[in-house]
Scaffold this active site. Structure first.
Site, mmCIF file in Angstrom:
data_model
loop_
_atom_site.group_PDB
_atom_site.id
_atom_site.type_symbol
_atom_site.label_atom_id
_atom_site.label_comp_id
_atom_site.label_asym_id
_atom_site.label_seq_id
_atom_site.Cartn_x
_atom_site.Cartn_y
_atom_site.Cartn_z
ATOM 1 N N THR A 1 7.231 10.691 4.979
ATOM 2 C CA THR A 1 6.614 11.869 5.596
ATOM 3 C C THR A 1 7.149 12.044 7.008
ATOM 4 O OG1 THR A 1 4.646 11.719 4.240
ATOM 5 C CG2 THR A 1 4.378 12.759 6.396
ATOM 6 N N ALA B 1 0.278 5.536 -4.909
ATOM 7 C CA ALA B 1 0.298 4.329 -4.065
ATOM 8 C C ALA B 1 -0.326 4.571 -2.699
ATOM 9 C CB ALA B 1 1.755 3.868 -3.895
ATOM 10 N N ASN B 2 -0.321 3.504 -1.900
ATOM 11 C CA ASN B 2 -0.537 3.568 -0.437
ATOM 12 C C ASN B 2 -1.897 4.081 0.018
ATOM 13 O OD1 ASN B 2 2.119 2.861 -0.678
ATOM 14 N ND2 ASN B 2 2.965 4.494 0.563
ATOM 15 N N TYR C 1 -3.638 6.840 -1.111
ATOM 16 C CA TYR C 1 -3.938 8.267 -1.277
ATOM 17 C C TYR C 1 -4.750 8.493 -2.564
ATOM 18 C CZ TYR C 1 -0.847 8.583 2.686
ATOM 19 O OH TYR C 1 -0.296 8.407 3.939
ATOM 20 N N GLY D 1 10.582 -3.736 2.738
ATOM 21 C CA GLY D 1 11.112 -4.805 3.578
ATOM 22 C C GLY D 1 12.594 -5.099 3.422
HETATM 23 C C1 LIG Z 1 7.716 7.374 8.673
HETATM 24 C C2 LIG Z 1 7.300 6.922 7.307
HETATM 25 C C3 LIG Z 1 6.739 7.834 6.428
HETATM 26 C C4 LIG Z 1 6.337 7.465 5.138
HETATM 27 N N1 LIG Z 1 5.854 8.413 4.267
HETATM 28 C C5 LIG Z 1 5.652 8.091 2.965
HETATM 29 C C6 LIG Z 1 5.367 9.096 2.000
HETATM 30 O O1 LIG Z 1 5.320 10.299 2.283
HETATM 31 N N2 LIG Z 1 5.157 8.694 0.721
HETATM 32 C C7 LIG Z 1 5.232 7.372 0.357
HETATM 33 O O2 LIG Z 1 5.043 7.056 -0.821
HETATM 34 N N3 LIG Z 1 5.522 6.411 1.254
HETATM 35 C C8 LIG Z 1 5.762 6.740 2.528
HETATM 36 N N4 LIG Z 1 6.158 5.775 3.429
HETATM 37 C C9 LIG Z 1 6.333 4.389 2.970
HETATM 38 C C10 LIG Z 1 7.806 4.131 2.643
HETATM 39 O O3 LIG Z 1 8.229 4.886 1.523
HETATM 40 C C11 LIG Z 1 8.035 2.653 2.341
HETATM 41 O O4 LIG Z 1 7.242 2.308 1.246
HETATM 42 C C12 LIG Z 1 7.697 1.731 3.500
HETATM 43 O O5 LIG Z 1 8.313 2.179 4.700
HETATM 44 C C13 LIG Z 1 8.154 0.293 3.224
HETATM 45 O O6 LIG Z 1 9.538 0.273 2.913
HETATM 46 P P1 LIG Z 1 10.643 -0.164 4.002
HETATM 47 O O7 LIG Z 1 10.309 -1.589 4.389
HETATM 48 O O8 LIG Z 1 11.953 -0.033 3.294
HETATM 49 O O9 LIG Z 1 10.513 0.758 5.169
HETATM 50 C C14 LIG Z 1 6.509 6.123 4.726
HETATM 51 C C15 LIG Z 1 7.060 5.196 5.624
HETATM 52 C C16 LIG Z 1 7.474 5.584 6.871
HETATM 53 C C17 LIG Z 1 8.110 4.568 7.797
#
Ligand SMILES: Cc1cc2nc3c(=O)[nH]c(=O)nc-3n(C[C@H](O)[C@H](O)[C@H](O)COP(=O)(O)O)c2cc1C
Length: 376
Positions: free
Chosen positions: A27, A180-181, A183, A301
């Site tokens: 996002t 996920a997350n 929502y 990660g």
């Molecule tokens: C700025 C930002 C925005 C994110 N927005 C979303 C999103 O819209 N939908 C989603 O499923 N995850 C979102 N995430 C989570 C990421 O998709 C990802 O799962 C998370 O950053 C962990 O992965 P990474 O260690 O590769 O960054 C967001 C993460 C970041 C850093």
């Protein structure tokens, strides 16, 4: 260790992909006030395709004009004009050799801003934990949501299906249903947010019901070759410790029923994609592959190429999705393929607001200071 496996072609459902590397949904709260795609967003997303990622998953797009919107500046997929605005973006991604998937997101009780409603809704009237996210303009606690009626649930399902149709017409190769997350769909999946006593609450079979109904509704309206995936996590943006109380038995039910409902892939996300999902168990990605039997995208990660490779070789991942490492290196795939150095991720890129303006400023300032060699 050769990482050539990351650069093999593969498939998600019927969709061929040039390699196993995806940009994770992120996002960026940079859409126009009406939820339309901007030129700046097109350039941002194009950078990942030109940087060698075979698949780009968009940020979460709101799906209806009732309760789904989560953030100010969030793009939507709720009308013809919003759908049309994605067409040039999809053309740009395809021209650069990448495939595109729209993430469909209903914020539920975690909504921080909604142009269409002054209150929030979730499975139960339970106050969400934690504080709103300030880099998306949030201040203070989350609102107490209204418990959704069955009619509210039907409206939410219809929103996902209508948004998927708009995504298909806009030239996306598929959609990812955001389960996920923390929502809405994850609120139904979690006992800490779902205290319902009807068919949507209680056992894992009931808690996963809404996700399956959304998959079926989306499948019903879209073409056979249109990819339909689902994103699942245990941790949440407002609860990084959450685990399903039924542990592996919940994983078995959730992943197998999602696959049976018609998902082409499962995208798992946790802070560390390779970490055990429960004490002494396999990772969530590996459990999804085992119980779902569909391709798994593993996220969380990953910074370096060898970590991504291990997810493919040891955790059953068909693809690896990168979030923060891709923000720091929109050309991460190319750099890893060529063995070039990677830039470290810096939270200043997302502060004080996680938007594209801020990222542009970050890269411009550092490039003027000789600290980075390119801009977004
Ligand atoms: C700025 C930002 C925005 C994110 N927005 C979303 C999103 O819209 N939908 C989603 O499923 N995850 C979102 N995430 C989570 C990421 O998709 C990802 O799962 C998370 O950053 C962990 O992965 P990474 O260690 O590769 O960054 C967001 C993460 C970041 C850093």
């Amino acid at each position: 260790m050769s990482n050539h496996r990351l650069f093999e072609s593969t498939r998600l459902g019927r969709l061929p992909l040039g390699n196993r590397l995806a940009v994770a949904p992120m996002t960026r709260v940079s859409a126009g006030a009406d939820g339309l795609v901007t030129d700046q967003m097109i350039e941002y997303y194009r950078g990942f395709a030109e940087g060698g990622f075979g698949l780009v998953i968009t940020e979460g797009l709101y799906t209806d004009r009732v309760y789904s919107q989560g953030y100010q500046g969030q793009p939507g997929l709720t009308c013809q004009a919003q759908g049309e605005s994605w067409k040039p973006l999809n053309q740009a991604l395809h021209a650069a050799g990448a495939r595109s998937i729209a993430q469909l997101m209903h914020a539920g009780a975690l909504s921080q801003f909604n142009a269409f409603s002054s209150d929030t809704a979730g499975p139960s009237a339970i106050q969400p934990r934690g504080q709103q996210m300030s880099f998306y303009d949030g201040v203070g606690s989350y609102a107490l949501p209204r418990a959704m009626t069955v009619s509210d649930i039907d409206t939410a399902i219809r929103g996902f299906a209508d948004a998927a149709l708009l995504a298909q017409a806009a030239g996306f190769d598929g959609v990812e249903i955001h389960g996920a997350n923390g929502y809405l769909l994850d609120q139904f999946l979690s006992v800490s947010t779902n205290a319902r006593t009807d068919a949507y609450g209680g056992r894992p079979e009931n808690r996963v019901r809404l996700i399956c109904e959304v998959i079926q509704a989306v499948r019903h309206v879209t073409a056979k070759d249109f990819v339909v995936g689902v994103r699942i996590s245990q941790t949440k943006v407002n609860d990084d410790q959450h685990r399903w109380p039924e542990a592996e038995a919940a994983a078995a039910t959730i992943f197998s029923t999602i696959a049976q409902a018609g998902a082409d892939y499962i995208h798992t996300t946790e802070p560390d994609a390779a970490a055990p999902a429960f004490e002494g168990s396999d990772s969530l990605a590996s459990l999804a592959a085992r119980f779902g039997g569909v391709p798994v995208i593993a996220n969380g990660g990953v910074e370096a190429g060898d970590q991504a490779l291990r997810l493919v070789q040891e955790q059953g991942a068909a693809l690896v999705a990168l979030g923060k490492a891709a923000l720091a290196n929109p050309d991460w795939a190319r750099r890893v393929c060529e063995g070039s150095e990677l830039r470290g991720f810096d939270f200043a890129l997302l502060a004080p607001r996680a938007d594209l303006e801020n990222a542009q400023r970050y890269f411009t300032e550092r490039s003027a200071g000789g600290q980075v060699e390119s801009t977004l």
